[in-house]
Design an enzyme around this catalytic site. Structure first.
Site, PDB file in Angstrom:
ATOM      1  N   VAL A  11      38.913  47.405  42.164  1.00 53.52           N
ATOM      2  CA  VAL A  11      38.880  47.084  43.595  1.00 53.52           C
ATOM      3  C   VAL A  11      38.263  45.693  43.739  1.00 53.52           C
ATOM      4  O   VAL A  11      37.387  45.455  44.559  1.00 53.52           O
ATOM      5  CB  VAL A  11      38.079  48.133  44.408  1.00 53.52           C
ATOM      6  CG1 VAL A  11      38.511  48.103  45.871  1.00 53.52           C
ATOM      7  CG2 VAL A  11      38.249  49.539  43.842  1.00 53.52           C
ATOM      8  N   VAL A  14      42.157  41.347  43.736  1.00 54.55           N
ATOM      9  CA  VAL A  14      43.542  41.828  43.752  1.00 54.55           C
ATOM     10  C   VAL A  14      43.593  43.272  44.282  1.00 54.55           C
ATOM     11  O   VAL A  14      44.438  43.606  45.121  1.00 54.55           O
ATOM     12  CB  VAL A  14      44.155  41.746  42.332  1.00 54.55           C
ATOM     13  CG1 VAL A  14      45.491  42.466  42.264  1.00 54.55           C
ATOM     14  CG2 VAL A  14      44.317  40.285  41.918  1.00 54.55           C
ATOM     15  N   ALA A  39      39.024  53.589  41.577  1.00 55.15           N
ATOM     16  CA  ALA A  39      37.849  53.396  40.707  1.00 55.15           C
ATOM     17  C   ALA A  39      37.469  51.929  40.605  1.00 55.15           C
ATOM     18  O   ALA A  39      38.340  51.050  40.629  1.00 55.15           O
ATOM     19  CB  ALA A  39      38.161  53.921  39.307  1.00 55.15           C
ATOM     20  N   LYS A 122      46.573  42.176  32.016  1.00 55.06           N
ATOM     21  CA  LYS A 122      47.367  41.772  30.845  1.00 55.06           C
ATOM     22  C   LYS A 122      46.878  42.428  29.555  1.00 55.06           C
ATOM     23  O   LYS A 122      47.636  42.585  28.611  1.00 55.06           O
ATOM     24  CB  LYS A 122      47.264  40.242  30.644  1.00 55.06           C
ATOM     25  CG  LYS A 122      47.924  39.426  31.730  1.00 55.06           C
ATOM     26  CD  LYS A 122      47.706  37.937  31.513  1.00 55.06           C
ATOM     27  CE  LYS A 122      46.417  37.437  32.099  1.00 55.06           C
ATOM     28  NZ  LYS A 122      46.231  37.511  33.525  1.00 55.06           N
ATOM     29  N   VAL A 147      52.488  38.122  34.782  1.00 55.06           N
ATOM     30  CA  VAL A 147      52.967  36.764  34.479  1.00 55.06           C
ATOM     31  C   VAL A 147      53.470  36.131  35.776  1.00 55.06           C
ATOM     32  O   VAL A 147      54.361  36.681  36.418  1.00 55.06           O
ATOM     33  CB  VAL A 147      54.130  36.797  33.449  1.00 55.06           C
ATOM     34  CG1 VAL A 147      54.601  35.377  33.140  1.00 55.06           C
ATOM     35  CG2 VAL A 147      53.715  37.516  32.180  1.00 55.06           C
ATOM     36  N   GLU A 205      37.877  30.147  35.908  1.00 55.01           N
ATOM     37  CA  GLU A 205      37.067  31.341  35.687  1.00 55.01           C
ATOM     38  C   GLU A 205      35.600  30.896  35.748  1.00 55.01           C
ATOM     39  O   GLU A 205      35.310  29.695  35.588  1.00 55.01           O
ATOM     40  CB  GLU A 205      37.368  31.910  34.292  1.00 55.01           C
ATOM     41  CG  GLU A 205      38.759  32.489  34.128  1.00 55.01           C
ATOM     42  CD  GLU A 205      38.996  33.702  35.019  1.00 55.01           C
ATOM     43  OE1 GLU A 205      38.083  34.536  35.157  1.00 55.01           O
ATOM     44  OE2 GLU A 205      40.088  33.801  35.595  1.00 55.01           O
ATOM     45  N   ASP A 216      44.445  32.916  28.112  1.00 58.51           N
ATOM     46  CA  ASP A 216      45.118  33.551  29.244  1.00 58.51           C
ATOM     47  C   ASP A 216      46.623  33.218  29.200  1.00 58.51           C
ATOM     48  O   ASP A 216      47.466  34.098  29.392  1.00 58.51           O
ATOM     49  CB  ASP A 216      44.478  33.062  30.555  1.00 58.51           C
ATOM     50  CG  ASP A 216      45.047  33.786  31.755  1.00 58.51           C
ATOM     51  OD1 ASP A 216      44.920  35.030  31.793  1.00 58.51           O
ATOM     52  OD2 ASP A 216      45.646  33.133  32.638  1.00 58.51           O
ATOM     53  N   LYS A 220      50.022  35.702  28.454  1.00 63.30           N
ATOM     54  CA  LYS A 220      51.266  35.707  29.246  1.00 63.30           C
ATOM     55  C   LYS A 220      52.468  35.417  28.345  1.00 63.30           C
ATOM     56  O   LYS A 220      53.530  36.032  28.486  1.00 63.30           O
ATOM     57  CB  LYS A 220      51.169  34.672  30.378  1.00 63.30           C
ATOM     58  CG  LYS A 220      50.138  35.069  31.437  1.00 63.30           C
ATOM     59  CD  LYS A 220      49.930  33.965  32.455  1.00 63.30           C
ATOM     60  CE  LYS A 220      48.832  34.341  33.445  1.00 63.30           C
ATOM     61  NZ  LYS A 220      48.445  33.241  34.330  1.00 63.30           N
ATOM     62  N   GLY A 333      46.692  34.197  43.025  1.00 62.90           N
ATOM     63  CA  GLY A 333      46.279  34.474  44.410  1.00 62.90           C
ATOM     64  C   GLY A 333      46.437  35.951  44.691  1.00 62.90           C
ATOM     65  O   GLY A 333      47.481  36.540  44.356  1.00 62.90           O
TER      66      GLY A 333
HETATM   67  N1  LIG Z   1      43.435  36.977  40.915  1.00 62.97           N
HETATM   68  C1  LIG Z   1      44.717  36.652  40.725  1.00 62.97           C
HETATM   69  O1  LIG Z   1      45.274  35.761  41.372  1.00 62.97           O
HETATM   70  C2  LIG Z   1      45.523  37.393  39.685  1.00 62.97           C
HETATM   71  C3  LIG Z   1      46.896  37.104  39.521  1.00 62.97           C
HETATM   72  C4  LIG Z   1      47.630  37.862  38.597  1.00 62.97           C
HETATM   73  C5  LIG Z   1      47.007  38.843  37.835  1.00 62.97           C
HETATM   74  N2  LIG Z   1      45.663  39.057  37.992  1.00 62.97           N
HETATM   75  C6  LIG Z   1      45.019  40.084  37.180  1.00 62.97           C
HETATM   76  O2  LIG Z   1      44.641  41.157  38.040  1.00 62.97           O
HETATM   77  C7  LIG Z   1      43.468  41.798  37.514  1.00 62.97           C
HETATM   78  C8  LIG Z   1      42.394  41.862  38.594  1.00 62.97           C
HETATM   79  O3  LIG Z   1      42.062  40.550  38.991  1.00 62.97           O
HETATM   80  P1  LIG Z   1      40.887  40.326  40.066  1.00 62.97           P
HETATM   81  O4  LIG Z   1      40.944  38.870  40.384  1.00 62.97           O
HETATM   82  O5  LIG Z   1      41.015  41.332  41.156  1.00 62.97           O
HETATM   83  O6  LIG Z   1      39.609  40.653  39.160  1.00 62.97           O
HETATM   84  P2  LIG Z   1      38.152  41.087  39.694  1.00 62.97           P
HETATM   85  O7  LIG Z   1      37.935  40.557  41.054  1.00 62.97           O
HETATM   86  O8  LIG Z   1      37.226  40.743  38.591  1.00 62.97           O
HETATM   87  O9  LIG Z   1      38.243  42.698  39.810  1.00 62.97           O
HETATM   88  C9  LIG Z   1      38.301  43.548  38.702  1.00 62.97           C
HETATM   89  C10 LIG Z   1      38.031  44.947  39.181  1.00 62.97           C
HETATM   90  O10 LIG Z   1      38.164  45.842  38.074  1.00 62.97           O
HETATM   91  C11 LIG Z   1      37.034  46.738  38.094  1.00 62.97           C
HETATM   92  N3  LIG Z   1      36.811  47.278  36.752  1.00 62.97           N
HETATM   93  C12 LIG Z   1      36.373  46.637  35.649  1.00 62.97           C
HETATM   94  N4  LIG Z   1      36.311  47.490  34.598  1.00 62.97           N
HETATM   95  C13 LIG Z   1      36.721  48.705  35.073  1.00 62.97           C
HETATM   96  C14 LIG Z   1      36.887  49.986  34.497  1.00 62.97           C
HETATM   97  N5  LIG Z   1      36.623  50.194  33.202  1.00 62.97           N
HETATM   98  N6  LIG Z   1      37.340  51.002  35.283  1.00 62.97           N
HETATM   99  C15 LIG Z   1      37.618  50.802  36.591  1.00 62.97           C
HETATM  100  N7  LIG Z   1      37.483  49.597  37.204  1.00 62.97           N
HETATM  101  C16 LIG Z   1      37.041  48.569  36.446  1.00 62.97           C
HETATM  102  C17 LIG Z   1      35.895  45.886  38.600  1.00 62.97           C
HETATM  103  O11 LIG Z   1      34.847  46.727  39.030  1.00 62.97           O
HETATM  104  P3  LIG Z   1      33.531  46.151  39.772  1.00 62.97           P
HETATM  105  O12 LIG Z   1      33.999  45.828  41.179  1.00 62.97           O
HETATM  106  O13 LIG Z   1      32.602  47.300  39.707  1.00 62.97           O
HETATM  107  O14 LIG Z   1      33.103  44.950  38.985  1.00 62.97           O
HETATM  108  C18 LIG Z   1      36.622  45.151  39.754  1.00 62.97           C
HETATM  109  O15 LIG Z   1      36.669  45.973  40.896  1.00 62.97           O
HETATM  110  C19 LIG Z   1      43.048  40.985  36.289  1.00 62.97           C
HETATM  111  O16 LIG Z   1      43.532  41.590  35.136  1.00 62.97           O
HETATM  112  C20 LIG Z   1      43.725  39.627  36.501  1.00 62.97           C
HETATM  113  O17 LIG Z   1      43.993  38.937  35.312  1.00 62.97           O
HETATM  114  C21 LIG Z   1      44.911  38.379  38.904  1.00 62.97           C
END
Ligand SMILES: NC(=O)c1ccc[n+]([C@@H]2O[C@H](COP(=O)([O-])OP(=O)(O)OC[C@H]3O[C@@H](n4cnc5c(N)ncnc54)[C@H](OP(=O)(O)O)[C@@H]3O)[C@@H](O)[C@H]2O)c1
Length: 356
Positions: A11, A14, A39, A122, A147, A205, A216, A220, A333
């Site tokens: 949560v 994304v 979760a 990924k 990707v 990051e 990263d 991809k 995004g």
């Molecule tokens: N941001 C983008 O633009 C983008 C684009 C394409 C793909 N993605 C991919 O999408 C995914 C999420 O990105 P994000 O930017 O949303 O990352 P984020 O803000 O770091 O969120 C990750 C979430 O995963 C939760 N988490 C971590 N380990 C877990 C586990 N073992 N069980 C359940 N939940 C767990 C975290 O919990 P906590 O809240 O408790 O820390 C957090 O809520 C990543 O893999 C990223 O590479 C992102």
């Protein structure tokens, strides 16, 4: 028609955008969905008949305020997630929006029980090749967001292969962060200054070496290669990092202040290339022979030279197409990523409901 139970892991930015989109969209959905589990890294909210939709915005606000799900009433320890999923009856879908390697066993177990999988994460797709094979075994794996975020890169490759096209080469700029940095270098900024600026603006990051190291983009590239049927491992991909190994042990502030020394390597290379009218870009190249990731000098006439800012660009050379197919646009995004995740989920939900 059986309801499709949906489990969402993650949560973060994304996950929140996805939940908000699901809440807006679901009432007009043809498929019947029930969000049965949600979760984060601390806890899971579980309701076998579905978490009431009226609660979703409040949960999103709770997480956006930086609070863990463990402080939400009725939350259960995240360690119980596997057991809770084990209680679900098909049809169900697990949506992995974490960046964690730890979700793989849970995804494999769900897949064995006939679940659909939607991934923005990924890492599970970049584990050993047998795991990729197992995740794909029931034909219910979707991973468009991994990707190019919301760009339909995976769909394009799958469509071309389904149409009998031979894909000779995929060349792609897949890092918005590196795209931004090299655009600023094109504008005359020193490489180290562009890195610091991108870090300050939150485009990198938290540790910019995670972007500059190229892993990263390598992940991809591996996902593209595996989508094309290549049985590669991550270690088979030649990756060019933009900083030397010895800078890997510095703290983030130390690295940022030492980054000026990269001006005499990457920065100097960029200046030389720029002087000859060409441009330096960080690209992934995938062919039937393998995949590489690193800096390329591109001619002024190349579409990659015209690329500026954080946009992604993917060029696909395929059998009967006389010129490469181009796909370009925002490659990151939360909103565009959430669009790809929702499209994948609905696609799977329809497939699962038509079989139930
Ligand atoms: N941001 C983008 O633009 C983008 C684009 C394409 C793909 N993605 C991919 O999408 C995914 C999420 O990105 P994000 O930017 O949303 O990352 P984020 O803000 O770091 O969120 C990750 C979430 O995963 C939760 N988490 C971590 N380990 C877990 C586990 N073992 N069980 C359940 N939940 C767990 C975290 O919990 P906590 O809240 O408790 O820390 C957090 O809520 C990543 O893999 C990223 O590479 C992102």
């Amino acid at each position: 028609m059986a309801k499709v139970s949906v489990v969402v892991l993650g949560v973060g930015s994304v996950g929140r955008a996805f939940l908000a989109r699901l809440a807006r969209w679901a009432p007009s959905c043809h498929a019947e969905l029930a969000l049965v589990a949600l979760a984060d890294s601390s806890a899971v909210l579980f309701a076998p008949s579905g978490l009431p939709r009226e609660l979703w915005p409040a949960i999103v606000d709770h997480k956006a305020a930086g609070k863990p799900l463990s402080s939400w009433p009725g939350a259960q320890p995240v360690a119980e997630l596997g057991q809770l999923i084990g209680k679900l009856q098909p049809p169900f879908v697990v949506v992995d929006l974490t960046a964690s390697q730890e979700s793989l066993p849970l995804l494999l177990a769900a897949c064995e029980r006939g679940a659909g999988l939607v991934l923005a994460n990924k890492r599970p797709l970049c584990a050993r090749y047998e795991a990729w094979h197992a995740l794909n075994a029931n034909g219910l794996l979707r991973y468009e967001a991994t990707v190019g975020a919301g760009l339909p890169v995976i769909r394009l490759l799958q469509y071309l292969q389904a149409a009998g096209e031979t894909i000779r080469r995929v060349e792609a700029a897949l890092s918005g962060t590196l795209g931004y940095i090299f655009s600023r270098v094109d504008e005359g900024l020193a490489f180290s200054a562009a890195v610091r600026e991108a870090h300050r603006a939150g485009y990198t990051e938290p540790d910019p070496r995670d972007d500059l190291g190229g892993m990263d983009v390598a992940r991809k590239a591996l996902i593209i290669a595996r989508t094309l049927g290549l049985g590669l491992e991550l270690a088979d991909i030649a990756v060019e990092a933009l900083y030397p190994l010895r800078m890997g042990s510095l703290s983030v502030p130390e690295f940022l202040s030492a980054a000026a020394e990269l001006d005499s390597t990457v920065g100097r290379k960029a200046a030389l290339v720029h002087g000859s009218g060409r441009r330096l870009r960080y690209l992934a190249t995938i062919t039937p022979e393998g995949a590489t990731v690193g800096l390329r000098e591109v001619e002024p006439s190349s579409p990659f030279a015209a690329l500026s800012g954080p946009d992604n660009l993917v060029l696909v050379e395929a059998g009967s197409f006389p010129t490469p197919i181009r796909l370009a646009g925002p490659g990151a995004g939360p909103e565009v990523t959430a669009a790809a995740i929702l499209a994948d989920l609905l696609d799977l939900a329809c497939a699962l409901q038509s079989h139930s």
